[in-house]
Motif scaffolding. Structure first.
Motif, mmCIF file in Angstrom:
data_model
loop_
_atom_site.group_PDB
_atom_site.id
_atom_site.type_symbol
_atom_site.label_atom_id
_atom_site.label_comp_id
_atom_site.label_asym_id
_atom_site.label_seq_id
_atom_site.Cartn_x
_atom_site.Cartn_y
_atom_site.Cartn_z
ATOM 1 N N ASP A 257 -12.530 2.873 39.059
ATOM 2 C CA ASP A 257 -12.812 3.916 38.074
ATOM 3 C C ASP A 257 -11.561 4.755 37.787
ATOM 4 O O ASP A 257 -11.408 5.299 36.693
ATOM 5 C CB ASP A 257 -13.943 4.809 38.592
ATOM 6 C CG ASP A 257 -14.358 5.853 37.570
ATOM 7 O OD1 ASP A 257 -14.688 5.474 36.430
ATOM 8 O OD2 ASP A 257 -14.350 7.051 37.908
ATOM 9 N N ASP A 260 -9.490 3.952 34.534
ATOM 10 C CA ASP A 260 -9.888 4.546 33.262
ATOM 11 C C ASP A 260 -9.466 6.005 33.152
ATOM 12 O O ASP A 260 -9.200 6.507 32.053
ATOM 13 C CB ASP A 260 -11.407 4.439 33.083
ATOM 14 C CG ASP A 260 -11.872 2.997 32.938
ATOM 15 O OD1 ASP A 260 -11.121 2.199 32.337
ATOM 16 O OD2 ASP A 260 -12.962 2.664 33.419
ATOM 17 N N ALA A 289 -7.503 -2.089 30.026
ATOM 18 C CA ALA A 289 -7.821 -0.683 29.793
ATOM 19 C C ALA A 289 -6.764 0.007 28.935
ATOM 20 O O ALA A 289 -6.926 1.174 28.569
ATOM 21 C CB ALA A 289 -7.969 0.049 31.127
ATOM 22 N N LYS A 291 -3.606 0.745 29.764
ATOM 23 C CA LYS A 291 -2.799 1.695 30.529
ATOM 24 C C LYS A 291 -1.408 1.126 30.812
ATOM 25 O O LYS A 291 -1.215 -0.083 30.886
ATOM 26 C CB LYS A 291 -3.486 2.028 31.858
ATOM 27 C CG LYS A 291 -4.941 2.456 31.715
ATOM 28 C CD LYS A 291 -5.091 3.757 30.942
ATOM 29 C CE LYS A 291 -6.559 4.170 30.860
ATOM 30 N NZ LYS A 291 -6.742 5.463 30.192
#
Length: 449
Positions: A257, A260, A289, A291
């Motif tokens: 998690d 995110d 994601a 990133k």
């Protein structure tokens, strides 16, 4: 900002209280005592107060329990207020009395005694016993049901008001700058907590040779190499086959998690071992994601000098061949133990974040795309219709997103998209960033005529 610490013996509901006061699920909650090990810091909901969840205070002289307790006591000593939590159903214990005395020796800050798990007064133990702790009358709460929180808010608000009056604090009209959030992921025992301690310049996280020490995702605001950041130290991720404990499962979910919630992810691997498929799987989740990913080859000082160049080149090829979303994986050698390469890593991360925060002029993007198309024409569609690229523009950041208006073919092959992505990223110095290309098909008004 005032600092509030939640303290008490294990399994009194401190982590549940932390989650309730912050409005998050950051603290790992389980019926098993001793789940919390590191001190976890957050911001109180609807307030600007810093609140810290600590490990349960235990009478241990060595081992993880001793490290956790020492960190809890350090947090208590540095706090402006303490929320001392006891189990209101069972009443006080000898351990409660011992730690109450220790808290009084560690700090002169105001202490609010909270009798937790008191959903009703009938379930509360003899109230007179709690006075023995020396913190006055207990406040009955239920952290699970968020009952009694008004008394907590009133307590901390009074402390904040008194501190502001004493310091004559003036309001700051400047808007707060968003801090860069950097999550550190990896398998157990690759040196994540050692790395965090190196950046902080202090022993904030428990470090042991045994895997699975860190359980919560610990968010730590700090300033390093000229910037304010938030470090997110996560629990080690093992292969699913090796996970049999439900606490470890919850820790792993919190670690994933963190991807995110982060802006940048540092994937830490042990340079003395081969890269496992699981590390590649984590990298894939980071790229998906959108990133920024930095692969940290930790323990580089332990790698034989004569094989370093070959090993680094092999790893770069391995990551580059595994993910089409990235052009040049950012893979850097460091040593968390000695500090080698750590500042350089953050310099590179800051550079990439600044690049990813930029907005490129549409005219420049169109010139780049036109040049790419002139060099390599788009392929024909299955219906033998040519694809016409009409207009391109940047439509997103974090990740970098390019939207291209096209006419004609609608089935653009992935190979040509990769060609465009590589060309755009190379021209704009986006090689280390996740780049997304989307197509917008222009409507043909005569198509259905």
């Amino acid at each position: 900002m005032i600092k509030i610490t939640i303290a008490g013996r294990p399994n009194t509901g401190k982590s549940t209280l932390f989650n309730g006061l912050t409005g998050t699920r950051d603290a790992l909650v389980h019926d098993r005592p001793g789940v919390t090990r590191d001190s976890l810091t957050g911001t109180m909901r609807d307030r600007t107060y810093q609140i810290t969840d600590t490990a349960g205070l235990e009478n241990a002289k060595t081992g993880i329990a001793a490290d956790s307790t020492n960190m809890a006591l350090d947090a208590i000593a540095a706090s402006d207020a303490v929320l001392f939590v006891v189990d209101g159903r069972t009443g006080i214990t000898g351990a409660d009395l011992d730690w109450a005395r220790l808290v009084r020796r560690k700090t002169r800050a105001p202490v609010l005694l909270l009798a937790n798990k008191c959903e009703s007064s009938r379930r509360m133990a003899d109230v007179n016993d709690f006075y023995k702790l020396g913190f006055g009358a207990p406040t009955a709460i239920s952290a699970e049901h968020k009952m009694g929180f008004d008394a907590i808010y009133e307590f901390v608000d009074k402390i904040a008001a008194a501190r502001d009056a004493a310091d004559m604090v003036q309001p700051d009209d400047k808007p707060a700058t968003e801090k860069l959030k950097i999550a550190i992921l990896g398998q157990p025992n690759v040196g994540k907590s050692t790395f965090v301690n190196r950046v902080l310049g202090e022993k904030r996280q428990i470090v042991r040779d045994a895997p699975g020490i860190t359980r919560d995702t610990v968010k730590i605001p700090t300033r390093f190499y000229g910037r304010d950041i938030i470090l997110m130290d996560t629990a080690g991720l093992r292969r699913k086959a090796g996970v049999t404990d439900d606490v470890e499962t919850l820790s792993a979910l919190k670690s994933l998690d963190a991807i995110d919630k982060a802006d940048v992810v540092i994937l830490m691997v042990d340079a003395t071992r081969n890269i496992e498929n699981q590390a590649l799987g984590i990298a894939a989740r980071v790229y998906d994601a959108g990133k920024i990913l930095c692969v940290a080859l930790n323990k580089w000082d332990l790698v034989e000098p004569e094989i370093r160049d070959e090993k680094l080149l092999k790893l770069k090829h391995q990551f580059a061949n595994s993910f089409h979303q990235i052009i040049k994986p950012m893979i850097l050698a460091v040593s968390a133990e000695t500090g080698m390469g750590v500042q350089n890593m953050f310099r590179r991360i800051y550079e990439q974040w600044d690049i990813s925060s930029s907005q490129v002029p549409t005219s420049l993007i169109n010139r780049i795309v036109e040049k790419l198309v002139a060099t390599r024409q788009p392929p024909m569609s299955r219906l033998k219709r040519p694809m016409k690229i009409k207009f391109a523009r940047q439509t997103g950041r974090h990740p970098m997103k390019i939207t291209i208006n096209v006419g004609g073919a609608s089935d653009i092959p992935e190979s040509y998209t990769r060609y465009l992505r590589r060309g755009i990223a190379t021209e704009l110095k986006w090689e280390h960033l996740p780049v997304v290309i989307e197509y917008h098909k222009d409507e043909n008004p005569f198509e259905d005529k």
